[in-house]
Motif scaffolding. Structure first.
Motif, PDB file in Angstrom:
ATOM      1  N   GLU A  41       0.737  -1.260  -0.254  1.00  0.00           N
ATOM      2  CA  GLU A  41      -0.222  -0.009  -0.135  1.00  0.00           C
ATOM      3  C   GLU A  41       0.825   1.251   0.171  1.00  0.00           C
ATOM      4  OE1 GLU A  41      -3.968  -2.430   2.241  1.00  0.00           O
ATOM      5  OE2 GLU A  41      -3.028  -0.950   3.042  1.00  0.00           O
ATOM      6  N   ILE A  42       2.012   1.455   0.309  1.00  0.00           N
ATOM      7  CA  ILE A  42       3.115   2.251   0.921  1.00  0.00           C
ATOM      8  C   ILE A  42       3.563   2.233  -0.719  1.00  0.00           C
ATOM      9  CG2 ILE A  42       4.928   3.510   1.951  1.00  0.00           C
ATOM     10  CD1 ILE A  42       4.911   1.870   4.014  1.00  0.00           C
ATOM     11  N   SER A  43       3.367   1.168  -1.349  1.00  0.00           N
ATOM     12  CA  SER A  43       4.324   1.037  -2.729  1.00  0.00           C
ATOM     13  C   SER A  43       3.257   2.190  -3.722  1.00  0.00           C
ATOM     14  CB  SER A  43       4.815   0.181  -3.040  1.00  0.00           C
ATOM     15  OG  SER A  43       5.369  -0.181  -4.304  1.00  0.00           O
ATOM     16  N   ASP A  44       1.796   1.956  -2.995  1.00  0.00           N
ATOM     17  CA  ASP A  44       1.157   2.068  -4.629  1.00  0.00           C
ATOM     18  C   ASP A  44       1.247   3.833  -4.242  1.00  0.00           C
ATOM     19  OD1 ASP A  44      -1.300   1.555  -5.778  1.00  0.00           O
ATOM     20  OD2 ASP A  44      -2.548   2.354  -4.854  1.00  0.00           O
ATOM     21  N   GLU A  51       3.630  10.327  -9.653  1.00  0.00           N
ATOM     22  CA  GLU A  51       2.556  11.362 -10.848  1.00  0.00           C
ATOM     23  C   GLU A  51       1.790  12.444 -10.676  1.00  0.00           C
ATOM     24  OE1 GLU A  51       2.555   9.096 -13.725  1.00  0.00           O
ATOM     25  OE2 GLU A  51       4.308   7.923 -13.424  1.00  0.00           O
ATOM     26  N   ASP A  52       1.441  12.585  -9.238  1.00  0.00           N
ATOM     27  CA  ASP A  52       0.484  13.349  -9.448  1.00  0.00           C
ATOM     28  C   ASP A  52       1.394  15.037  -9.271  1.00  0.00           C
ATOM     29  OD1 ASP A  52      -1.659  14.502  -8.706  1.00  0.00           O
ATOM     30  OD2 ASP A  52      -2.723  13.259  -7.138  1.00  0.00           O
ATOM     31  N   GLN A  53       0.474  15.753  -9.828  1.00  0.00           N
ATOM     32  CA  GLN A  53       0.920  16.928 -10.420  1.00  0.00           C
ATOM     33  C   GLN A  53       1.164  17.865  -8.925  1.00  0.00           C
ATOM     34  OE1 GLN A  53       3.210  18.124 -12.834  1.00  0.00           O
ATOM     35  NE2 GLN A  53       3.162  15.863 -13.070  1.00  0.00           N
ATOM     36  N   GLN A  54      -0.207  17.297  -8.323  1.00  0.00           N
ATOM     37  CA  GLN A  54      -0.681  18.216  -7.173  1.00  0.00           C
ATOM     38  C   GLN A  54       0.178  18.053  -6.253  1.00  0.00           C
ATOM     39  OE1 GLN A  54      -3.190  20.460  -7.717  1.00  0.00           O
ATOM     40  NE2 GLN A  54      -2.539  19.631 -10.228  1.00  0.00           N
ATOM     41  N   ILE A  55       0.983  17.078  -5.917  1.00  0.00           N
ATOM     42  CA  ILE A  55       2.242  16.743  -5.309  1.00  0.00           C
ATOM     43  C   ILE A  55       3.637  17.454  -5.206  1.00  0.00           C
ATOM     44  CG2 ILE A  55       2.102  14.618  -3.264  1.00  0.00           C
ATOM     45  CD1 ILE A  55       0.155  13.573  -3.963  1.00  0.00           C
ATOM     46  N   ASN A  56       4.123  18.058  -4.010  1.00  0.00           N
ATOM     47  CA  ASN A  56       5.238  18.903  -4.096  1.00  0.00           C
ATOM     48  C   ASN A  56       5.868  17.573  -3.163  1.00  0.00           C
ATOM     49  OD1 ASN A  56       4.260  20.470  -6.636  1.00  0.00           O
ATOM     50  ND2 ASN A  56       3.074  21.485  -4.678  1.00  0.00           N
ATOM     51  N   VAL A  57       5.450  17.500  -2.603  1.00  0.00           N
ATOM     52  CA  VAL A  57       6.597  16.720  -1.267  1.00  0.00           C
ATOM     53  C   VAL A  57       5.505  15.803  -0.651  1.00  0.00           C
ATOM     54  CG1 VAL A  57       7.850  17.448   0.721  1.00  0.00           C
ATOM     55  CG2 VAL A  57       7.682  19.244  -0.639  1.00  0.00           C
ATOM     56  N   ILE A  58       6.767  14.522   0.014  1.00  0.00           N
ATOM     57  CA  ILE A  58       6.217  13.539   0.354  1.00  0.00           C
ATOM     58  C   ILE A  58       5.912  13.649   1.698  1.00  0.00           C
ATOM     59  CG2 ILE A  58       5.165  10.809   0.333  1.00  0.00           C
ATOM     60  CD1 ILE A  58       6.684  12.407  -2.334  1.00  0.00           C
ATOM     61  N   VAL A  59       5.351  13.492   2.911  1.00  0.00           N
ATOM     62  CA  VAL A  59       5.821  12.702   4.672  1.00  0.00           C
ATOM     63  C   VAL A  59       4.668  11.578   4.439  1.00  0.00           C
ATOM     64  CG1 VAL A  59       4.944  13.386   7.255  1.00  0.00           C
ATOM     65  CG2 VAL A  59       5.045  15.760   4.838  1.00  0.00           C
ATOM     66  N   LEU A  60       5.904  11.033   6.053  1.00  0.00           N
ATOM     67  CA  LEU A  60       6.014   9.731   5.379  1.00  0.00           C
ATOM     68  C   LEU A  60       6.119   9.795   7.351  1.00  0.00           C
ATOM     69  CD1 LEU A  60       6.237   6.567   5.024  1.00  0.00           C
ATOM     70  CD2 LEU A  60       8.283   6.338   5.446  1.00  0.00           C
TER      71      LEU A  60
END
Ligand code: 2NE
Length: 270
Positions: A41-44, A51-60
């Motif tokens: 699920e994390i991988s998905d 891919e998503d142009q609206q996402i600039n940064v990811i928090v885990l």
């Protein structure tokens, strides 16, 4: 702060707020230990982030105030790996490590408690780590019949130095957030109730900067350590930049128009 759900999963939460995607391992009962399902699920979610142009940064991060992630779920550790619903033993967390590393956007670990074992490695492979004061760091592999001699060791050593990385793995001790800060393992330590505010502020600062500049910096720093695979990733990004030039377009146009390309008109910068 109003996070909206990007996609529903069984073992993770996947939320969005103003350009930031947040992936939360949602198994607080097991200190956010991961199963093959959690990992796929994390991988998905990471694929969507890429891919998503609206996402600039990811928090885990992890759910609750006890753990960021306590590594592989020992309840489902079988012979040959962690056994998922399909009965097949896997170590699919290594794919997630690679996804984080090659993600062309910054990934921030929001460490809200124990970051232990394979959970420690997950924060290690993130670009930045912000921890709450109650966070505890460490590897346990040699105590529980496991090890991560890949990024979990080599990249760790390039962060904290060879002696310290060997100490962390050979002694399997636990380290406080303050000790982690002192060894350069995390970027900042804040009180638990300020953790998300701090992380969002760091994300907002990065989002004011050129995404392509951040991307090339991240991949360049990876390439320095990752040998030919690092170079392959970096070169792929250089090719992207090249494809954005008229010079590269000329090659394609000439081919399609069945004429010789005229590359001489393009500048040769000193
Ligand atoms: C995290 C730690 C140090 C916390 O200790 P403590 O005493 O504060 O809590 P406790 O009671 O141990 O844990 C609370 C509950 O969470 C479960 C525990 O079993 C416990 O459940 P109950 O006894 O209440 O039923 N829990 C915690 N971690 C779990 C885990 N990983 N799997 C399943 N259940 C877990 C302490 O809990 C701890 O040391 N946890 C184990 C850390 C660990 O060894 N993880 C695996 C390392 S190997 C790995 O992750 C790996 C790798 O080496 C290479 C590749 C991929 C993965």
């Amino acid at each position: 702060r109003e996070w909206s759900t990007i996609k529903e999963y069984e073992e993770i939460l996947f939320d969005y707020f103003e350009g930031i995607a947040k992936i939360t391992i949602n198994r607080p009962r097991y200190y956010n230990a991961f199963t093959p399902t959690t990992v796929s699920e994390i991988s998905d979610a990471l694929r969507i982030c890429r891919e998503d142009q609206q996402i600039n940064v990811i928090v885990l991060t992890g759910a609750g105030d006890k753990a960021f992630c306590s590594g592989g779920d020992q309840n489902v550790k079988g012979v040959g790996g962690y056994v998922g619903k399909d009965g097949v033993p896997r170590l699919n967390v290594l794919e997630v490590q690679r996804q984080i590393r090659s993600m062309p956007k910054p990934v921030v670990a929001m460490v809200n408690g124990y970051a232990i074992g394979g959970g420690h490695v997950l924060h290690v492979v993130c670009d930045l780590s912000i921890a709450s004061e109650n966070a505890i760091f460490g590897q346990t592999g040699p105590k529980v019949g496991s090890f991560d001699a890949g990024l979990g060791s080599s990249y760790l050593a390039s962060i904290v130095g060879q002696k310290k990385a060997r100490e962390i793995w050979l002694l399997c001790r636990q380290y406080s957030a303050q000790e982690a800060l002192e060894m350069g393992l995390v970027n900042k330590v804040v009180p638990f109730d300020k953790l998300e505010d701090e992380v969002v502020e760091w994300c907002q600062i990065m989002m004011q900067h050129s995404p392509m500049a951040l991307r090339m910096l991240k991949l360049g720093m990876n390439a320095d350590l990752d040998g030919q695979v690092g170079l392959q990733e970096f070169a792929g990004n250089a090719t992207l930049l090249y494809y954005l030039t008229e010079e590269a377009q000329e090659g394609k146009h000439a081919f399609l128009e069945k004429r010789k390309p005229d590359f001489h008109k393009y500048p040769k910068y000193p």
